[in-house]
Design a protein around this motif. Sequence first.
Motif, PDB file in Angstrom:
ATOM      1  N   LYS A 122     -27.241  -3.857  22.800  1.00  0.00           N
ATOM      2  CA  LYS A 122     -28.342  -3.029  23.304  1.00  0.00           C
ATOM      3  C   LYS A 122     -29.663  -3.793  23.296  1.00  0.00           C
ATOM      4  N   HIS A 123     -29.897  -4.521  22.207  1.00  0.00           N
ATOM      5  CA  HIS A 123     -31.143  -5.276  22.071  1.00  0.00           C
ATOM      6  C   HIS A 123     -31.325  -6.254  23.236  1.00  0.00           C
ATOM      7  N   LYS A 124     -30.277  -7.046  23.500  1.00  0.00           N
ATOM      8  CA  LYS A 124     -30.384  -8.047  24.562  1.00  0.00           C
ATOM      9  C   LYS A 124     -30.474  -7.398  25.944  1.00  0.00           C
ATOM     10  N   GLY A 131     -35.416  -5.510  13.501  1.00  0.00           N
ATOM     11  CA  GLY A 131     -34.055  -5.944  13.800  1.00  0.00           C
ATOM     12  C   GLY A 131     -33.253  -4.766  14.311  1.00  0.00           C
ATOM     13  N   CYS A 132     -32.192  -5.035  15.069  1.00  0.00           N
ATOM     14  CA  CYS A 132     -31.452  -3.941  15.694  1.00  0.00           C
ATOM     15  C   CYS A 132     -30.253  -3.518  14.865  1.00  0.00           C
ATOM     16  N   ALA A 133     -30.012  -4.208  13.739  1.00  0.00           N
ATOM     17  CA  ALA A 133     -28.931  -3.843  12.824  1.00  0.00           C
ATOM     18  C   ALA A 133     -27.543  -4.041  13.424  1.00  0.00           C
ATOM     19  N   GLY A 155     -24.380  -9.790  13.929  1.00  0.00           N
ATOM     20  CA  GLY A 155     -24.206 -10.900  14.842  1.00  0.00           C
ATOM     21  C   GLY A 155     -25.192 -10.960  15.987  1.00  0.00           C
ATOM     22  N   CYS A 156     -26.206 -10.091  16.021  1.00  0.00           N
ATOM     23  CA  CYS A 156     -27.209 -10.202  17.084  1.00  0.00           C
ATOM     24  C   CYS A 156     -28.042 -11.450  16.812  1.00  0.00           C
ATOM     25  N   SER A 157     -28.003 -12.404  17.760  1.00  0.00           N
ATOM     26  CA  SER A 157     -28.660 -13.683  17.500  1.00  0.00           C
ATOM     27  C   SER A 157     -30.180 -13.548  17.474  1.00  0.00           C
ATOM     28  N   LEU A 158     -30.706 -12.471  18.056  1.00  0.00           N
ATOM     29  CA  LEU A 158     -32.158 -12.277  18.046  1.00  0.00           C
ATOM     30  C   LEU A 158     -32.646 -11.760  16.695  1.00  0.00           C
ATOM     31  N   CYS A 159     -31.734 -11.247  15.893  1.00  0.00           N
ATOM     32  CA  CYS A 159     -32.139 -10.523  14.685  1.00  0.00           C
ATOM     33  C   CYS A 159     -31.645 -11.170  13.398  1.00  0.00           C
ATOM     34  N   LYS A 160     -31.214 -12.412  13.478  1.00  0.00           N
ATOM     35  CA  LYS A 160     -30.744 -13.101  12.269  1.00  0.00           C
ATOM     36  C   LYS A 160     -31.839 -13.121  11.204  1.00  0.00           C
TER      37      LYS A 160
HETATM   38 ZN   LIG Z   1     -31.033  -7.577  17.737  1.00  0.00          ZN
END
Ligand SMILES: [Zn+2]
Length: 142
Positions: A5-7, A71-73, A76-81
Amino acid sequence: MKANKHKTLLLAKKTRPLHARHLGLHFDYPSGTARSYLSRLGRQGLLERTRGGYGLTKKGHDRLRYFDIFGCARPGCSLCKGKSGYLTWPECGSRMSKQKARNSKERDFFLVVRHEGVSCEQCSTLILDGDQARQIGIAMEE
Ligand SMILES: [Zn+2]
Ligand SMILES: [Zn+2]
């Protein structure tokens, strides 16, 4: 491949209008999956139909901002490491642990008013207003 969803919201911000084929291009979603995912985000009020595709709604922008900060929780979301437990400033990339963050009282300096809320120690961007800070349990400054 699971939809992120984030991406997808980020892509909707950059690509206007967003079309199912963009999801295919960027994330390798099969076209049926991409179409049904877009309409699902539409039903959630995060995207709205526009000419030739979808656009991000106000709610979608707010959600994206929330993801950028907290973070989107999604595992594995690479934007939220490394974002969990931290506040992240999208403006400058600074991070602060939620325990360390303080909700500052409004204060009138000589030329500027600092508003109540949590602001960055480096760039002083206000990331959360006082109510938002209270909602997530950030302590008031002493
Ligand atoms: Zn994310
Ligand atoms: Zn900053």
